[in-house]
Design a protein around this motif. Structure first.
Motif, short mmCIF file in Angstrom:
data_model
loop_
_atom_site.label_atom_id
_atom_site.label_comp_id
_atom_site.label_asym_id
_atom_site.label_seq_id
_atom_site.Cartn_x
_atom_site.Cartn_y
_atom_site.Cartn_z
N GLN A 74 0.82 -1.22 0.00
CA GLN A 74 0.00 0.00 0.00
C GLN A 74 0.85 1.27 0.00
O GLN A 74 0.44 2.28 -0.54
N ILE A 75 2.05 1.22 0.58
CA ILE A 75 2.95 2.38 0.51
C ILE A 75 3.32 2.62 -0.96
O ILE A 75 3.27 3.74 -1.45
N ARG B 158 1.52 1.65 -3.56
CA ARG B 158 0.31 2.13 -4.26
C ARG B 158 0.04 3.61 -3.95
O ARG B 158 -0.42 4.36 -4.78
N PHE B 159 0.33 4.00 -2.70
CA PHE B 159 0.13 5.38 -2.27
C PHE B 159 0.96 6.32 -3.16
O PHE B 159 0.46 7.31 -3.68
N ILE C 128 -0.47 6.14 -6.88
CA ILE C 128 -1.74 6.85 -7.09
C ILE C 128 -1.51 8.36 -6.99
O ILE C 128 -2.07 9.13 -7.76
N ASN C 129 -0.65 8.76 -6.06
CA ASN C 129 -0.36 10.20 -5.94
C ASN C 129 0.26 10.75 -7.22
O ASN C 129 -0.07 11.85 -7.65
N LYS D 299 -0.21 9.57 -10.23
CA LYS D 299 -1.31 9.63 -11.21
C LYS D 299 -2.14 10.89 -10.99
O LYS D 299 -2.49 11.61 -11.92
N MET D 300 -2.47 11.15 -9.72
CA MET D 300 -3.31 12.31 -9.42
C MET D 300 -2.59 13.61 -9.74
O MET D 300 -3.18 14.54 -10.30
#
Ligand SMILES: Cc1cc2nc3c(=O)[nH]c(=O)nc-3n(C[C@H](O)[C@H](O)[C@H](O)COP(=O)(O)OP(=O)(O)OC[C@H]3O[C@@H](n4cnc5c(N)ncnc54)[C@H](O)[C@@H]3O)c2cc1C
Lengths: 485, 50
Positions: B28-29, B31-32, B35-36, B38-39
Motif C-alpha cells: 500500500q505504501i 500504491r500510495f 496513485i499520488n 497519477k493524481m
C-alpha cells in the motif's frame, strides 16, 4: 484601484479570495461575503457523520484568516445583484443581509468592479416532503448535520447491540440529486463502523440512488483498464457491494419520507416503500436564493440564472437533446455572458446538461443525476476567475480570459470506505476528463490512461492527507499557494 | 431495468489474496506513491489548459 467582491467562502470562493489577495491584494480591494463564520472542509464531513472525527476537526473560523490576509470579510448573505447599479449609482453592487450576530437586522450595499459568485448549492430538502434534518432523515452536507447523523447512527448501533435488527438506508433523496459519490462513501463508512462495532450481521444496509447503474456517480460511469482488461466502474462498484453485503435500489426518485418509511418511484414506473430505522439521504441542490435587477429595478433573474437557480456562464444553454451535446458546450471561462465582469464558479455555475443519461419513468417522473462539481474543479475555477480578473485589471479589458473546462479537466475522487491508519480503506478514482469528450476519445469518452480506480488502504491515506493538506491550505499557512487546487 | 441484487450477486468477489494486498502495508505504501503520481499528473493537466 479595483474592487473584487467574492460571494461565498467554500472551496471555490475561499480559494478565489486567497489567490485574489496574493495576485491583486497590494493595490486592490478584496471583499468576501459569506453567511457562516466558519470554513468547512466538506469532504471530511463523512467522517464526522460516523463519529470518527469531531466537528472542530473539519471547520475553522474564517475571520482570523481574513484579518491576517487583510481581506475584508462580511458575515452575511448576498440577497440581490445589481450588475448595472441602480437609479442612484452607475456602479454595480450587491445587497447583503448580515448574519453576523453583532450586526443582526443590518443590510449593506457593497459595490464591486468584479464579482465572483461562489455561493455553492442551496440544500433543497424542501423538494421532497419529509426529507432532511427537519423531516425524518439525516444529512452530512454540513458539519452540524454530520454531528446529528453520527448521533443517530450511534443510537441505531446501540439498538443492534441490544439485539434489534436495523435497516439503514443511505443515498440520495430525489431523482435529480448529485453528489452520489458522497452517499456511496458514507454507505461504506457506515458498513465499516458496523463491522467495528460487531453488529454488521444485525444490519440491512441499503443504498438508494437515482443512478441507473451502480458506479454511475452522475458522470455516466467510467471505463478503467485493469490487469490488461477494460472494466467498468459498474462492475467494480458491484464487486464492492457484493464484498460488503450492501443492497442497492437503483434509478429511484424519492417522493416523500415519513417516520421510518421512504416512498420512491423507479425508472420502470414501479412505486415502492422502503422501511428504515436510520436514513441518510442527500438533498437535491439548486442555486441559492439570489435575485438580479437592472438599472431601472426590473427583475432580470431569469436572464442571469438558469431555472435551476444556478448562474449562467459561457456554456451552451440552448437545451439540445442529451444525445446531441458535445464537450465544447461546457463553459471554460465562467463569465456571465450578459455581464462579463461577473463570474460563477464551483457549484454556483449552471451546467449546460446532465453527464449521466437523464431518464423519465412511464409516469413522467424525471430521474436524472445532476453533474457533480467536486472539490478539485471548484478550486480550479475559483483560481481561474481570479487569474482572468488579474489580467483584466493589469493588462486591460481586452485581456484574454483564462480557461478551464470540465471537458478538459480531470477529477480525483477518493471515496473513503472505512477509516483507520491500518484498517482503513478507500476507493481511489481518477477520471480524465470529467465531462466525456467522444470526439477526442471515441470509445469511452475519456482517456483510458488517466481514468483509473483502485481500492485499498493507500486510498484512505490519500484521503487523510488531502484532509490535512487542504485545511492547511485554506488556513493560508506558509507555502499554501504551492498546494494545487 | 436489471435487478441490481442479481448483478451484485454475480459481480467478481475479491479473493483472500486481493483483500490481503489491499491492507498490506509495503504494497500500500507503493500504491500510495503510484496513485499520488497519477493524481498529480491529472492535476497538472487540469491546471494547464490551452
Ligand atoms: C458530504 C459531501 C462529501 C463530499 N466529498 C467530496 C470529496 O470527497 N471530494 C470532492 O472533491 N468533493 C466532495 N464533495 C463536493 C464538494 O464539497 C463540493 O464540490 C464543494 O464544496 C463545492 O465548492 P463550492 O465553493 O462551489 O460550494 P460550497 O463549498 O458549498 O461553498 C459555498 C459557499 O457559499 C456560501 N453561501 C451560500 N449562500 C450564500 C449567499 N447568498 N451569499 C454569500 N455566500 C453564500 C456558503 O456559506 C459557502 O461558504 C462532497 C460534498 C458533500 C456534500
Amino acid at each position: 484601484m479595483a474592487r473584487v467582491l467574492i460571494l461565498g467562502a467554500g472551496i471555490a470562493g475561499h480559494t478565489a479570495a486567497l489567490h485574489a489577495k496574493r495576485l491583486l491584494g497590494k493595490k486592490n480591494e478584496i471583499i468576501v461575503v459569506a453567511p457562516n463564520s466558519n470554513y468547512n472542509w466538506i469532504p471530511s464531513n463523512i467522517w464526522v457523520g460516523v463519529g470518527k472525527m469531531y466537528k472542530e476537526q473539519v471547520i475553522f473560523p474564517l475571520a482570523p484568516i481574513y484579518k491576517r490576509k487583510k481581506i475584508e470579510f462580511h458575515q452575511g448573505l448576498a440577497k440581490s445583484i445589481y450588475p448595472e447599479g441602480d437609479s442612484k449609482t452607475a456602479s454595480p453592487f450587491v445587497e447583503i443581509a448580515y448574519t453576523d450576530p453583532n450586526r443582526s437586522n443590518e443590510f449593506a450595499r457593497i459595490k464591486y468592479d468584479y464579482l465572483v459568485n461562489a455561493t455553492g448549492p442551496k440544500l433543497n430538502f424542501a423538494a421532497t416532503q419529509g426529507l432532511g434534518p427537519e423531516g425524518h432523515t439525516v444529512s452530512v452536507c454540513t458539519a452540524g448535520h454530520a454531528v446529528e447523523a453520527a448521533a443517530s447512527l450511534k443510537d441505531a448501533i446501540s439498538l443492534m447491540k441490544l439485539g434489534k435488527n436495523q435497516t439503514l438506508a443511505i443515498g440520495v433523496g430525489h431523482g435529480t440529486c448529485t453528489c452520489e459519490g458522497a452517499a456511496f462513501e458514507y454507505t461504506f463508512n457506515v458498513d465499516h463502523e458496523l463491522r467495528m462495532a460487531g453488529v454488521r450481521d444485525m444490519a440491512d444496509l441499503v443504498y438508494i440512488t437515482n443512478e441507473y447503474e451502480l458506479g454511475d456517480f452522475g458522470v455516466g460511469g467510467m471505463v478503467f483498464t485493469q490487469r490488461g482488461f477494460q472494466t467498468t466502474s459498474k462492475l467494480w462498484t458491484e464487486s464492492l457491494f457484493r464484498e460488503r453485503g450492501v443492497r442497492a435500489i437503483l434509478g429511484a426518485h424519492v417522493e416523500k419520507v415519513e417516520t421510518g418509511k421512504i416512498f420512491y418511484e423507479q425508472v420502470d414506473g414501479n412505486k415502492n416503500v422502503l422501511e428504515f430505522d436510520f436514513a441518510m439521504l442527500l438533498p437535491p441542490f439548486r442555486g441559492v436564493d439570489l435575485a438580479a435587477f437592472n438599472k431601472s429595478g426590473e427583475d432580470i433573474s431569469s436572464q442571469i440564472f438558469a431555472p435551476s437557480g444556478f448562474m449562467k456562464v459561457d456554456a451552451d444553454y440552448s437545451g439540445k437533446p442529451y444525445e446531441d451535446w458535445k464537450a465544447e458546450d461546457w463553459p471554460s471561462t465562467y463569465r456571465n455572458p450578459t455581464y462579463p465582469n461577473m463570474f460563477a464558479v464551483g457549484i454556483a455555475f449552471a451546467p449546460p446538461h446532465q453527464i449521466s443519461k437523464p431518464r423519465k419513468s412511464p409516469n413522467g417522473t424525471v430521474i436524472a443525476p445532476s453533474p457533480p462539481r467536486t472539490g478539485m474543479p471548484s478550486g480550479i475555477m475559483g483560481k481561474l476567475s481570479i487569474l482572468t480578473i488579474a489580467d483584466l485589471i493589469n493588462k486591460g479589458s481586452d485581456a484574454k480570459a483564462h480557461s478551464a473546462s470540465m471537458a478538459k479537466m480531470g477529477a480525483a475522487c477518493v471515496a473513503s470506505s472505512g477509516s483507520g491508519l491500518t484498517k482503513g480503506s478507500a476507493a481511489a478514482m481518477t477520471m480524465f476528463p470529467i465531462v466525456p469528450d467522444f470526439q477526442k476519445y471515441p470509445n469511452t469518452g475519456r482517456s483510458l490512461k488517466d481514468t483509473y480506480g483502485e481500492i485499498g488502504l493507500s486510498g484512505h491515506w490519500i484521503k487523510l492527507l488531502l484532509h490535512y493538506l487542504f485545511i492547511y491550505k485554506a488556513k493560508a499557512r506558509p507555502g499554501w499557494a504551492f498546494i494545487p487546487e | 431495468m436489471e435487478n441490481p441484487q442479481d448483478a451484485i450477486a454475480h459481480a467478481p468477489l475479491p479473493t483472500a489474496k486481493t483483500l490481503r494486498f489491499r491492507r498490506n502495508i509495503p504494497v500500500q505504501i507503493w500504491r500510495f506513491v503510484a496513485i499520488n503520481i497519477k493524481m498529480l499528473n491529472m492535476i497538472r493537466k487540469g491546471h494547464n489548459q490551452k
